[in-house]
Design a protein around this motif. Structure first.
Motif, PDB file in Angstrom:
ATOM      1  N   SER A 277      17.993   4.434   5.800  1.00 55.68           N
ATOM      2  CA  SER A 277      17.189   5.282   4.911  1.00 55.68           C
ATOM      3  C   SER A 277      16.630   4.469   3.758  1.00 55.68           C
ATOM      4  O   SER A 277      15.460   4.638   3.362  1.00 55.68           O
ATOM      5  N   ARG A 278      17.460   3.579   3.223  1.00 55.07           N
ATOM      6  CA  ARG A 278      17.007   2.731   2.115  1.00 55.07           C
ATOM      7  C   ARG A 278      15.900   1.791   2.583  1.00 55.07           C
ATOM      8  O   ARG A 278      14.894   1.596   1.880  1.00 55.07           O
ATOM      9  N   GLN A 279      16.060   1.204   3.778  1.00 54.83           N
ATOM     10  CA  GLN A 279      15.036   0.307   4.305  1.00 54.83           C
ATOM     11  C   GLN A 279      13.746   1.070   4.572  1.00 54.83           C
ATOM     12  O   GLN A 279      12.639   0.571   4.294  1.00 54.83           O
ATOM     13  N   ALA A 280      13.885   2.291   5.100  1.00 60.87           N
ATOM     14  CA  ALA A 280      12.677   3.097   5.354  1.00 60.87           C
ATOM     15  C   ALA A 280      11.975   3.440   4.054  1.00 60.87           C
ATOM     16  O   ALA A 280      10.733   3.413   3.977  1.00 60.87           O
ATOM     17  N   ARG A 281      12.758   3.741   2.991  1.00 60.02           N
ATOM     18  CA  ARG A 281      12.137   4.050   1.697  1.00 60.02           C
ATOM     19  C   ARG A 281      11.435   2.820   1.128  1.00 60.02           C
ATOM     20  O   ARG A 281      10.329   2.910   0.580  1.00 60.02           O
ATOM     21  N   ILE A 282      12.099   1.645   1.243  1.00 58.32           N
ATOM     22  CA  ILE A 282      11.483   0.407   0.752  1.00 58.32           C
ATOM     23  C   ILE A 282      10.204   0.104   1.519  1.00 58.32           C
ATOM     24  O   ILE A 282       9.165  -0.278   0.942  1.00 58.32           O
ATOM     25  N   THR A 283      10.295   0.264   2.854  1.00 55.72           N
ATOM     26  CA  THR A 283       9.109   0.027   3.681  1.00 55.72           C
ATOM     27  C   THR A 283       7.978   0.964   3.293  1.00 55.72           C
ATOM     28  O   THR A 283       6.796   0.554   3.208  1.00 55.72           O
ATOM     29  N   GLN A 284       8.345   2.229   3.053  1.00 59.40           N
ATOM     30  CA  GLN A 284       7.328   3.202   2.652  1.00 59.40           C
ATOM     31  C   GLN A 284       6.708   2.821   1.313  1.00 59.40           C
ATOM     32  O   GLN A 284       5.476   2.910   1.125  1.00 59.40           O
ATOM     33  N   ALA A 290       0.797  -1.561  -0.813  1.00 62.33           N
ATOM     34  CA  ALA A 290      -0.241  -2.324  -0.111  1.00 62.33           C
ATOM     35  C   ALA A 290      -1.493  -1.480   0.085  1.00 62.33           C
ATOM     36  O   ALA A 290      -2.632  -1.970  -0.094  1.00 62.33           O
ATOM     37  N   ALA A 291      -1.298  -0.197   0.436  1.00 60.40           N
ATOM     38  CA  ALA A 291      -2.463   0.670   0.618  1.00 60.40           C
ATOM     39  C   ALA A 291      -3.187   0.882  -0.700  1.00 60.40           C
ATOM     40  O   ALA A 291      -4.433   0.898  -0.758  1.00 60.40           O
ATOM     41  N   GLY A 292      -2.445   1.024  -1.800  1.00 59.58           N
ATOM     42  CA  GLY A 292      -3.074   1.185  -3.117  1.00 59.58           C
ATOM     43  C   GLY A 292      -3.833  -0.058  -3.517  1.00 59.58           C
ATOM     44  O   GLY A 292      -4.948   0.037  -4.080  1.00 59.58           O
ATOM     45  N   ALA A 293      -3.233  -1.241  -3.248  1.00 58.84           N
ATOM     46  CA  ALA A 293      -3.919  -2.498  -3.585  1.00 58.84           C
ATOM     47  C   ALA A 293      -5.192  -2.650  -2.769  1.00 58.84           C
ATOM     48  O   ALA A 293      -6.246  -3.087  -3.281  1.00 58.84           O
ATOM     49  N   ARG A 294      -5.122  -2.305  -1.480  1.00 58.29           N
ATOM     50  CA  ARG A 294      -6.304  -2.396  -0.635  1.00 58.29           C
ATOM     51  C   ARG A 294      -7.390  -1.428  -1.098  1.00 58.29           C
ATOM     52  O   ARG A 294      -8.585  -1.770  -1.165  1.00 58.29           O
ATOM     53  N   ALA A 295      -6.978  -0.209  -1.459  1.00 57.00           N
ATOM     54  CA  ALA A 295      -7.954   0.765  -1.950  1.00 57.00           C
ATOM     55  C   ALA A 295      -8.576   0.288  -3.254  1.00 57.00           C
ATOM     56  O   ALA A 295      -9.797   0.454  -3.482  1.00 57.00           O
ATOM     57  N   ARG A 296      -7.745  -0.281  -4.150  1.00 54.98           N
ATOM     58  CA  ARG A 296      -8.272  -0.799  -5.415  1.00 54.98           C
ATOM     59  C   ARG A 296      -9.242  -1.941  -5.186  1.00 54.98           C
ATOM     60  O   ARG A 296     -10.308  -2.028  -5.836  1.00 54.98           O
ATOM     61  N   ARG A 297      -8.891  -2.830  -4.231  1.00 58.40           N
ATOM     62  CA  ARG A 297      -9.780  -3.957  -3.939  1.00 58.40           C
ATOM     63  C   ARG A 297     -11.104  -3.471  -3.386  1.00 58.40           C
ATOM     64  O   ARG A 297     -12.178  -3.951  -3.762  1.00 58.40           O
TER      65      ARG A 297
END
Length: 312
Positions: A277-284, A290-297
């Protein structure tokens, strides 16, 4: 985050419970060793007494009768009154120890209104009271500390019941240590002494090769049995109390050991679930970053393109 906290709280709860089960295991281990030493020290006396009693019965005069040997065959089976001494523990958490002996006692008692029930141990007392079974007697502070004085108190009461003909048979229901790693519930008839008063103990019916020693019973066989039978019954009840005490702590050790193994397995499973669960939360979170950085770029690239288009 709530799910991770719940898993972590459950792991802590299992660990706290295991502290209790580990402590109970160690306590039962210590008490079991003490009980085994006590049983080992009393067995020679009891077996010698039983052997001597058998020898005495072999030398009784032909046709000899005694109240403790009276089978009362004139009383029909359906009219016989019986007393049951049921030995249980004062506490639970001992696996099937209490359930086995209580089940055996219930199966032998049936629905007979002439039966009398005497209980050693709080578990047995509560069990029968919750089932509206009347108790004729209960012996407190005995299951956790069997002593000869308490066994003598019980044996005197059982002997008085039989001697005064309030009951026709006396049984003890207890748990016997079959060996060092196994225990079984057992029902033994104490009075009359049918387990010793057998046909082979009559001098005229002994096997041909049996050596018959010379025996003198003084002052009289009746007075001799009046003294030796109470000691024999007392020794048997004390042995049953000590064996039940050994079996109780052996059963509790087994139950606590199983609980500890199950607790360790549960902690392993919960730890794996927690890490996943912790790994899934970190991955999320990484994916969201990453999606926010890509959207910002992409937004900055569109803004730069618009500025270029607006330049003269």
């Amino acid at each position: 985050m709530a799910a991770l906290r719940e898993i972590r709280d459950r792991i802590d709860s299992v660990r706290n419970t295991m502290k209790i089960t580990n402590a109970m295991y160690m306590i039962s281990s210590t008490k079991l060793n003490t009980a085994r030493k006590k049983l080992k020290s009393t067995e020679p006396y009891f077996y010698t007494l039983q052997s001597m009693f058998e020898r005495i019965l072999r030398h009784l005069p032909t046709g000899f009768a005694h109240p403790y040997l009276d089978r009362r065959t004139e009383i029909p089976e359906e009219e016989r009154s019986r007393a049951f001494l049921c030995i249980t523990a004062d506490k639970g958490l001992a696996g099937a120890y209490n359930a086995n002996v209580l089940k055996l006692a219930e199966s032998r008692m049936g629905n007979g209104k002439r039966d009398h029930l005497y209980v050693v141990g709080e578990v047995g007392r509560q069990y029968f009271l919750h089932r509206n079974v009347d108790l004729d007697g209960e012996f407190h502070y005995t299951a956790q500390k069997p002593t000869l004085s308490r066994a003598r108190h019980i044996s005197m009461e059982m002997l008085a019941l039989f001697r005064e003909k309030k009951v026709d048979e006396v049984y003890v229901v207890y748990t016997r240590m079959k060996n060092q790693a196994e225990f079984v519930p057992e029902l033994i008839q104490l009075l009359p002494l049918v387990q010793l008063d057998s046909d082979l103990m009559n001098a005229g019916k002994l096997p041909v090769n049996t050596i018959q020693e010379t025996f003198s019973l003084e002052p009289t066989p009746t007075k001799l049995l009046d003294n030796i039978v109470p000691e024999f019954v007392n020794g048997y009840i004390y042995s049953a109390l000590v064996e039940s005490y050994c079996a109780e702590h052996f059963a509790r050790m087994q139950a606590m050991d199983a609980a500890n193994r199950n607790g360790n397995q549960l902690i392993r499973d919960l730890t794996i679930e927690y890490n996943r669960s912790r790994q899934a939360r970190i991955t999320q979170e990484i994916t969201e970053v990453a999606a926010g950085a890509r959207a910002r770029r992409e937004q900055m690239e569109r803004a730069g393109k618009m500025r270029k288009d607006l330049e003269p």
